[in-house]
Write a protein that holds these residues in place. Structure first.
Motif, PDB file in Angstrom:
ATOM      1  N   LEU A 252       0.830  -1.192   0.000  1.00  0.00           N
ATOM      2  CA  LEU A 252       0.000   0.000   0.000  1.00  0.00           C
ATOM      3  C   LEU A 252       0.872   1.252   0.000  1.00  0.00           C
ATOM      4  CD1 LEU A 252      -1.717  -2.020   2.403  1.00  0.00           C
ATOM      5  CD2 LEU A 252      -3.379  -0.468   1.382  1.00  0.00           C
ATOM      6  N   ILE A 253       0.312   2.325  -0.540  1.00  0.00           N
ATOM      7  CA  ILE A 253       0.964   3.626  -0.484  1.00  0.00           C
ATOM      8  C   ILE A 253      -0.037   4.606   0.113  1.00  0.00           C
ATOM      9  CG2 ILE A 253       0.312   4.265  -2.847  1.00  0.00           C
ATOM     10  CD1 ILE A 253       3.086   5.621  -3.067  1.00  0.00           C
ATOM     11  N   TYR A 254       0.455   5.502   0.955  1.00  0.00           N
ATOM     12  CA  TYR A 254      -0.428   6.431   1.668  1.00  0.00           C
ATOM     13  C   TYR A 254      -0.035   7.876   1.369  1.00  0.00           C
ATOM     14  CZ  TYR A 254      -2.039   2.437   4.365  1.00  0.00           C
ATOM     15  OH  TYR A 254      -2.580   1.226   4.736  1.00  0.00           O
ATOM     16  N   GLU A 255      -1.056   8.691   1.139  1.00  0.00           N
ATOM     17  CA  GLU A 255      -0.852  10.127   0.958  1.00  0.00           C
ATOM     18  C   GLU A 255      -1.343  10.839   2.213  1.00  0.00           C
ATOM     19  OE1 GLU A 255      -1.601  13.505  -2.415  1.00  0.00           O
ATOM     20  OE2 GLU A 255      -3.216  12.073  -2.066  1.00  0.00           O
ATOM     21  N   PRO A 256      -0.449  11.493   2.972  1.00  0.00           N
ATOM     22  CA  PRO A 256      -0.880  12.187   4.185  1.00  0.00           C
ATOM     23  C   PRO A 256      -1.720  13.425   3.862  1.00  0.00           C
ATOM     24  CG  PRO A 256       1.500  11.780   4.193  1.00  0.00           C
ATOM     25  CD  PRO A 256       1.016  11.534   2.804  1.00  0.00           C
ATOM     26  N   ASP A 257      -2.620  13.760   4.755  1.00  0.00           N
ATOM     27  CA  ASP A 257      -3.374  15.008   4.631  1.00  0.00           C
ATOM     28  C   ASP A 257      -2.371  16.168   4.613  1.00  0.00           C
ATOM     29  OD1 ASP A 257      -6.321  16.263   5.194  1.00  0.00           O
ATOM     30  OD2 ASP A 257      -4.758  17.469   6.160  1.00  0.00           O
TER      31      ASP A 257
END
Length: 372
Positions: A252-257
């Motif tokens: 998975l890859i996550y984009e922070p707020d």
């Protein structure tokens, strides 16, 4: 034009028609910030651009209430957006605005709140001590001749003067540009970056009782799930953000707020959730566990490709993808130029996200993924 001509035929003054149509356009634009309240408010162009969103103003008011404030000076009130929130929570407030037209707009907008007084004056010419307030909210003008002023000392009032003024009150908040450098912040402040539905809208320096304790926070406001706060873990807001060692791309890859990114909270987020940046200094995070948090948008990795149109187009066609959302960090690729080069077939039913980023290998990659 048709409406303008109709009103002229009905005998209305041309100047009045122009003002009315301007207000109509401003009210349409203001709906994002003020919702249905915009329909009965008066705006100036500059006042609307700088005005606090009503939902965000409510959180400002809540912080003042938690600090025990009772009477707030709204220094540089603009069209009265924050004073509306203060009045709605029952505070006594004194709104001070130097521009005569903007002050009159604030006076009209604040008519439903008899506990709020509007003063048309330069705030530095007003005897603030005589007002008897125990808190102050300062919103410096950060534009001149239609352009943003990047240097905080070019604001009106300059940030240093705003901080000195704030020190005279038990509680204080100073609205600032979200892109401010950490070294411009006071050491004893709690600085909060605020986003609304994924858009970074402002930052606030909190001082005195309103600061709780010095540091940096993110306030993430989501229309669906409410408001969520995150502590970056630093005790001095001037401390640079900690760099985290990157790791190989996981499932998975996550984009922070954006409020998480600007508040320097990447390191504390990685520590809390066991994730890592995909490359040094890049705010895309990766891991193998599915996380359910309002601070991160998750994507399932489907394919990793060279950042070149031909292999990307071939992979998307094979996957039946006709629509693609393109995100990027740390790479010079132009998303719209890349989209044209991909020559996607809009008849294909699938949609996917393409994330263009460097990875731990140092090479730039196109990561095809699906939103969680």
């Amino acid at each position: 034009m048709a409406l303008s001509e109709q009103l002229r035929r009905e005998g209305y003054d041309a100047g009045l028609i122009a003002e009315a149509l301007t207000q109509s356009r401003l009210r349409e634009r203001a709906a994002d910030k003020f919702g249905p309240f915009a329909e009965r408010m008066i705006f100036t162009k500059e006042g609307l651009e700088q005005a606090t969103r009503l939902a965000v103003g409510a959180f400002h008011a809540e912080r003042f209430r938690a600090a025990g404030a009772e009477h707030i000076v709204d220094f540089g009130s603009g069209i009265g957006a924050d004073s509306m929130a203060f009045g709605a929570l029952g505070f006594q407030a004194t709104a001070i605005e130097m521009d005569a037209d903007t002050a009159e707009a604030a006076r009209l907008n604040l008519r439903p709140f008899p506990e709020v007084e509007v003063i048309n004056a330069n705030g530095f010419d007003v005897d603030l001590a005589a007002i008897g307030a125990d808190a102050i909210w300062i919103d410096p003008a950060r534009r001149r001749d239609g352009r943003r002023l990047k240097n905080p000392e070019d604001w009106s009032p300059p940030l240093s003067e705003a901080i000195e003024l704030a020190s005279r009150f038990d509680s204080a908040g100073i609205k600032i540009a979200a892109g401010i450098d950490y070294d411009a912040l006071p050491a004893d402040a709690l600085v909060e970056w605020i986003s609304v539905d994924g858009d970074l809208v402002e930052a606030v320096i909190w001082l005195g009782a309103a600061a709780e304790k010095p540091g940096r926070h993110a306030l993430v406001i989501d229309s669906a799930t409410g408001a969520h706060r995150w502590d970056s873990g630093v005790e001095d807001p001037r401390v640079p953000a900690t760099q985290v060692i990157p790791d190989a791309l996981g499932l998975l890859i996550y984009e922070p707020d954006p409020a998480i990114i600007r508040s320097g909270s990447i390191a504390s987020m990685c520590e809390e959730f066991g994730i890592s940046p995909v490359a040094e200094g890049i705010a895309y995070l990766t891991g193998n566990e599915l996380l359910d948090t309002p601070f991160l948008q998750g994507f399932t990795v489907v394919s990793v490709l060279p950042l070149e149109p031909k292999p990307i187009r071939k992979a998307l066609t094979k996957l039946g993808v006709g629509r693609v959302e393109i995100k990027k960090r740390g790479t010079g690729v132009d998303p719209e130029i890349l989209r044209k080069k991909l020559k996607l077939d809009p008849k294909l039913p699938g949609d996917m996200t393409l994330i263009a980023t460097p990875t731990i290998t140092g090479k730039h990659r196109a990561i095809l993924c699906e939103r969680v």
